[in-house]
Write an enzyme that holds these catalytic residues in place. Structure first.
Site, PDB file in Angstrom:
ATOM      1  N   ASP A  85      54.724  43.010  42.238  1.00  0.00           N
ATOM      2  CA  ASP A  85      53.455  43.625  41.858  1.00  0.00           C
ATOM      3  C   ASP A  85      53.061  43.175  40.440  1.00  0.00           C
ATOM      4  OD1 ASP A  85      51.204  45.146  42.111  1.00  0.00           O
ATOM      5  OD2 ASP A  85      52.248  47.050  42.423  1.00  0.00           O
ATOM      6  N   LYS A 140      37.352  42.636  27.395  1.00  0.00           N
ATOM      7  CA  LYS A 140      35.993  42.772  27.939  1.00  0.00           C
ATOM      8  C   LYS A 140      35.365  44.081  27.433  1.00  0.00           C
ATOM      9  CE  LYS A 140      34.025  40.469  30.373  1.00  0.00           C
ATOM     10  NZ  LYS A 140      33.180  39.261  30.157  1.00  0.00           N
ATOM     11  N   THR A 192      32.553  43.662  33.360  1.00  0.00           N
ATOM     12  CA  THR A 192      33.304  44.015  34.565  1.00  0.00           C
ATOM     13  C   THR A 192      33.487  45.521  34.699  1.00  0.00           C
ATOM     14  OG1 THR A 192      35.522  43.845  35.526  1.00  0.00           O
ATOM     15  CG2 THR A 192      35.394  43.598  33.165  1.00  0.00           C
ATOM     16  N   ASP A 193      33.720  45.978  35.919  1.00  0.00           N
ATOM     17  CA  ASP A 193      34.030  47.401  36.133  1.00  0.00           C
ATOM     18  C   ASP A 193      35.413  47.761  35.599  1.00  0.00           C
ATOM     19  OD1 ASP A 193      35.537  46.061  38.065  1.00  0.00           O
ATOM     20  OD2 ASP A 193      34.773  47.217  39.768  1.00  0.00           O
ATOM     21  N   GLU A 194      36.236  46.745  35.294  1.00  0.00           N
ATOM     22  CA  GLU A 194      37.604  47.032  34.842  1.00  0.00           C
ATOM     23  C   GLU A 194      37.637  47.726  33.489  1.00  0.00           C
ATOM     24  OE1 GLU A 194      40.475  43.961  35.247  1.00  0.00           O
ATOM     25  OE2 GLU A 194      39.555  43.191  37.062  1.00  0.00           O
ATOM     26  N   PHE A 208      42.378  36.275  44.111  1.00  0.00           N
ATOM     27  CA  PHE A 208      42.962  36.800  45.356  1.00  0.00           C
ATOM     28  C   PHE A 208      42.456  36.100  46.628  1.00  0.00           C
ATOM     29  CE2 PHE A 208      42.765  40.498  48.478  1.00  0.00           C
ATOM     30  CZ  PHE A 208      44.088  40.377  48.874  1.00  0.00           C
ATOM     31  N   TYR A 232      43.113  41.550  29.491  1.00  0.00           N
ATOM     32  CA  TYR A 232      41.799  41.067  29.936  1.00  0.00           C
ATOM     33  C   TYR A 232      40.749  42.169  29.825  1.00  0.00           C
ATOM     34  CZ  TYR A 232      37.956  40.230  33.183  1.00  0.00           C
ATOM     35  OH  TYR A 232      36.705  40.151  33.740  1.00  0.00           O
TER      36      TYR A 232
HETATM   37  P1  NAD Z   1      35.807  31.892  35.562  1.00  0.00           P
HETATM   38  O1  NAD Z   1      37.162  31.982  34.945  1.00  0.00           O
HETATM   39  O2  NAD Z   1      35.650  31.315  36.923  1.00  0.00           O
HETATM   40  O3  NAD Z   1      34.849  31.063  34.604  1.00  0.00           O
HETATM   41  C1  NAD Z   1      34.851  31.201  33.223  1.00  0.00           C
HETATM   42  C2  NAD Z   1      34.140  29.984  32.608  1.00  0.00           C
HETATM   43  O4  NAD Z   1      34.093  30.172  31.185  1.00  0.00           O
HETATM   44  C3  NAD Z   1      34.883  28.657  32.858  1.00  0.00           C
HETATM   45  O5  NAD Z   1      33.973  27.677  33.284  1.00  0.00           O
HETATM   46  C4  NAD Z   1      35.484  28.322  31.497  1.00  0.00           C
HETATM   47  O6  NAD Z   1      35.618  26.923  31.285  1.00  0.00           O
HETATM   48  C5  NAD Z   1      34.480  28.942  30.553  1.00  0.00           C
HETATM   49  N1  NAD Z   1      35.065  29.267  29.247  1.00  0.00           N
HETATM   50  C6  NAD Z   1      36.224  29.933  29.006  1.00  0.00           C
HETATM   51  N2  NAD Z   1      36.439  30.020  27.673  1.00  0.00           N
HETATM   52  C7  NAD Z   1      35.379  29.417  27.065  1.00  0.00           C
HETATM   53  C8  NAD Z   1      35.013  29.200  25.712  1.00  0.00           C
HETATM   54  N3  NAD Z   1      35.798  29.620  24.691  1.00  0.00           N
HETATM   55  N4  NAD Z   1      33.854  28.562  25.454  1.00  0.00           N
HETATM   56  C9  NAD Z   1      33.055  28.125  26.476  1.00  0.00           C
HETATM   57  N5  NAD Z   1      33.357  28.298  27.767  1.00  0.00           N
HETATM   58  C10 NAD Z   1      34.501  28.937  28.056  1.00  0.00           C
HETATM   59  O7  NAD Z   1      35.221  33.372  35.489  1.00  0.00           O
HETATM   60  P2  NAD Z   1      34.237  34.141  36.482  1.00  0.00           P
HETATM   61  O8  NAD Z   1      35.034  34.813  37.521  1.00  0.00           O
HETATM   62  O9  NAD Z   1      33.109  33.247  36.839  1.00  0.00           O
HETATM   63  O10 NAD Z   1      33.698  35.291  35.491  1.00  0.00           O
HETATM   64  C11 NAD Z   1      32.516  35.097  34.733  1.00  0.00           C
HETATM   65  C12 NAD Z   1      32.185  36.377  33.993  1.00  0.00           C
HETATM   66  O11 NAD Z   1      32.017  37.438  34.920  1.00  0.00           O
HETATM   67  C13 NAD Z   1      33.285  36.840  33.043  1.00  0.00           C
HETATM   68  O12 NAD Z   1      32.665  37.341  31.881  1.00  0.00           O
HETATM   69  C14 NAD Z   1      34.005  37.941  33.803  1.00  0.00           C
HETATM   70  O13 NAD Z   1      34.565  38.875  32.907  1.00  0.00           O
HETATM   71  C15 NAD Z   1      32.840  38.537  34.568  1.00  0.00           C
HETATM   72  N6  NAD Z   1      33.173  39.231  35.834  1.00  0.00           N
HETATM   73  C16 NAD Z   1      33.901  38.587  36.801  1.00  0.00           C
HETATM   74  C17 NAD Z   1      34.133  39.215  38.016  1.00  0.00           C
HETATM   75  C18 NAD Z   1      34.894  38.530  39.137  1.00  0.00           C
HETATM   76  O14 NAD Z   1      35.121  39.142  40.174  1.00  0.00           O
HETATM   77  N7  NAD Z   1      35.264  37.264  39.004  1.00  0.00           N
HETATM   78  C19 NAD Z   1      33.664  40.513  38.219  1.00  0.00           C
HETATM   79  C20 NAD Z   1      32.947  41.146  37.195  1.00  0.00           C
HETATM   80  C21 NAD Z   1      32.700  40.487  36.016  1.00  0.00           C
HETATM   81  O1  TDX Z   2      47.907  36.658  45.193  1.00  0.00           O
HETATM   82  C1  TDX Z   2      47.404  37.754  44.922  1.00  0.00           C
HETATM   83  N1  TDX Z   2      47.772  38.853  45.645  1.00  0.00           N
HETATM   84  C2  TDX Z   2      47.263  40.096  45.414  1.00  0.00           C
HETATM   85  O2  TDX Z   2      47.643  41.058  46.108  1.00  0.00           O
HETATM   86  C3  TDX Z   2      46.423  37.908  43.873  1.00  0.00           C
HETATM   87  C4  TDX Z   2      45.990  36.721  43.050  1.00  0.00           C
HETATM   88  C5  TDX Z   2      45.890  39.168  43.666  1.00  0.00           C
HETATM   89  N2  TDX Z   2      46.301  40.232  44.398  1.00  0.00           N
HETATM   90  C6  TDX Z   2      45.665  41.545  44.195  1.00  0.00           C
HETATM   91  C7  TDX Z   2      45.513  42.027  42.771  1.00  0.00           C
HETATM   92  C8  TDX Z   2      44.242  42.845  42.837  1.00  0.00           C
HETATM   93  O3  TDX Z   2      44.530  44.153  43.309  1.00  0.00           O
HETATM   94  O4  TDX Z   2      44.311  41.396  44.674  1.00  0.00           O
HETATM   95  C9  TDX Z   2      43.393  42.138  43.889  1.00  0.00           C
HETATM   96  C10 TDX Z   2      42.354  41.194  43.294  1.00  0.00           C
HETATM   97  O5  TDX Z   2      43.032  40.381  42.344  1.00  0.00           O
HETATM   98  P1  TDX Z   2      42.244  39.319  41.418  1.00  0.00           P
HETATM   99  O6  TDX Z   2      41.520  38.341  42.268  1.00  0.00           O
HETATM  100  O7  TDX Z   2      43.214  38.797  40.408  1.00  0.00           O
HETATM  101  O8  TDX Z   2      41.119  40.236  40.762  1.00  0.00           O
HETATM  102  P2  TDX Z   2      41.150  41.534  39.801  1.00  0.00           P
HETATM  103  O9  TDX Z   2      42.394  41.610  39.019  1.00  0.00           O
HETATM  104  O10 TDX Z   2      40.758  42.717  40.646  1.00  0.00           O
HETATM  105  O11 TDX Z   2      39.957  41.132  38.790  1.00  0.00           O
HETATM  106  C11 TDX Z   2      38.755  40.510  39.286  1.00  0.00           C
HETATM  107  O12 TDX Z   2      37.693  41.428  39.368  1.00  0.00           O
HETATM  108  C12 TDX Z   2      37.179  41.914  38.159  1.00  0.00           C
HETATM  109  C13 TDX Z   2      38.347  39.336  38.410  1.00  0.00           C
HETATM  110  O13 TDX Z   2      39.406  38.399  38.352  1.00  0.00           O
HETATM  111  C14 TDX Z   2      37.946  39.800  37.044  1.00  0.00           C
HETATM  112  O14 TDX Z   2      37.478  38.708  36.269  1.00  0.00           O
HETATM  113  C15 TDX Z   2      36.841  40.809  37.189  1.00  0.00           C
HETATM  114  O15 TDX Z   2      36.544  41.348  35.945  1.00  0.00           O
END
Ligand code: NAD
Ligand code: TDX
Length: 332
Positions: free
Chosen positions: A270, A152, A121-123, A188, A148
């Protein structure tokens, strides 16, 4: 034709990756997923059984990971504890899955000399000021803020060390915020869409001025596939689609697309340590590997995502009540 081991393939991005791979290639897939609260078997519905197998198990289970890695040509590691808010309430599963799980996979990739791609992730880079002309790039120093993002970041550093010390054939990608179908309702965008379907106002953390750099999940996954095909071993690639928007703008757009007044949202507590702004410079991926995003219009991508949640209530309804009960405890 190759055999892929996809960890976390029943989650949001992983399941969309498996659907894309089946749609656009002849590869076969084993999904390894623990089916935590975030994993959903239904996210793999409609995929051909002769090409996609789901193994329910933990990436920290070394014997299972060893066996599945031995049988694969490529390992793509999506599995993670992925939600910042959860990591603030209980960091412990983040340590196990994100750090120990990645270590377990790297050891198997090393032993069996398998191509490994690490999803991150970019985080890991921390956050930027709103007026900073800089964006994150591959050499930005790591500076994670939450449990988190720190786990990562730690997992990325393990990958780099396993490349350098043991010659593991790995690449890493760090992507910005994804949106699209099959995203858990704790996140979100799906939270606000499903709230509105239920007649509940969207909830903005704080003033809603935090900026995220949105990318459609299919664009993230096409970039991952390009890196696996053509990326240089040991390299990191940032994935982004120039989609910076503040949270208030996103909520106003969702409200408008769903036929509501654009100011019909609430401000709630927040997030502690809330990162202000993320922004990705994906020049390296675009110039070295020739990748381009396909979803250039956020509004139409968001409208299609809203349609998906409207049409797939069976998919999200079972997780909605428990998710909102968790948020109620922190006044969010
Ligand atoms: P998600 O939470 O939707 O899915 C995670 C999956 O991993 C789930 O199916 C869960 O059951 C499985 N899992 C969790 N722990 C496990 C374990 N110990 N063994 C096997 N499976 C396990 O997450 P996502 O949003 O699809 O994110 C996927 C990847 O992408 C992550 O590595 C996250 O850091 C990265 N990522 C997410 C975002 C985003 O915006 N969602 C952005 C950048 C990077
Ligand atoms: O109800 C909400 N209201 C709100 O204002 C929620 C759930 C979030 N937010 C804000 C928090 C963040 O500024 O919205 C933004 C996005 O929130 P999330 O969906 O929780 O994402 P974020 O914390 O930015 O992280 C996501 O992007 C990077 C993914 O969950 C991560 O897995 C990924 O690494």
């Amino acid at each position: 034709m190759a055999h892929y081991l996809v960890t976390g393939g029943a989650g949001f991005i992983g399941s969309n990756f498996v659907h894309q791979l089946v749609r656009e290639t002849d590869h076969s897939v084993t999904v390894l997923d623990k089916l935590t609260y975030a994993g959903n078997r239904a996210s793999l519905d409609g995929l051909p059984a002769e090409r996609v197998e789901l193994v329910v198990g933990d990436i920290c289970d070394a014997a299972l990971v060893d066996k599945l890695t031995a049988d694969a040509d490529v390992v793509v590691h999506f599995a993670a504890e992925s939600h910042n808010d959860n990591s603030l309430n209980d960091p412990s599963p983040f340590i196990d899955t994100n750090l120990v799980g990645t270590f377990t996979l790297l050891e198997a990739a090393r032993k069996h000399d398998k191509r490994y791609h690490h999803i991150s992730t970019d985080e890991v880079y921390g956050d930027l000021e709103l007026d900073d002309p800089e964006r994150f790039h591959e050499t930005t120093p790591y500076n994670p803020s939450s449990p988190y993002s720190s786990t990562k970041a730690g997992s990325d550093l393990l990958v780099r060390a396993w490349v350098r010390s043991f010659g593991v054939k790995a690449t890493i990608s760090n992507c910005s915020n994804n949106y699209g179908p099959r995203q858990h309702v704790e996140k979100f965008i799906p939270r606000q869409i499903t709230n509105l379907i239920d007649g509940v106002h969207p909830k903005l953390y704080g003033a809603g001025l935090n900026v995220r750099d949105w990318i459609h999940v299919d664009d993230h996954n096409s970039a991952v596939r390009r890196i696996i095909e053509a990326g240089t071993i040991g390299e990191t690639y940032l994935i982004g689609a120039d989609g910076e928007k503040n949270n208030k703008e996103v909520v106003e757009l969702i409200l408008r697309l769903m036929g509501e007044s654009p100011d019909a949202y609430e401000h709630v507590n927040d997030r502690p340590g809330h990162d202000l702004r993320y922004a990705i410079d994906s020049t390296k991926l675009r110039t070295e590997l020739g990748w381009q995003p396909q979803y250039r219009d956020f509004e139409s991508g968001l409208a299609a995502t809203i349609d998906w949640y409207r049409a797939n209530e069976d998919w999200w309804r079972p997780m909605k009540e428990a998710t909102e009960a968790k948020y109620a405890k922190t006044g969010q």
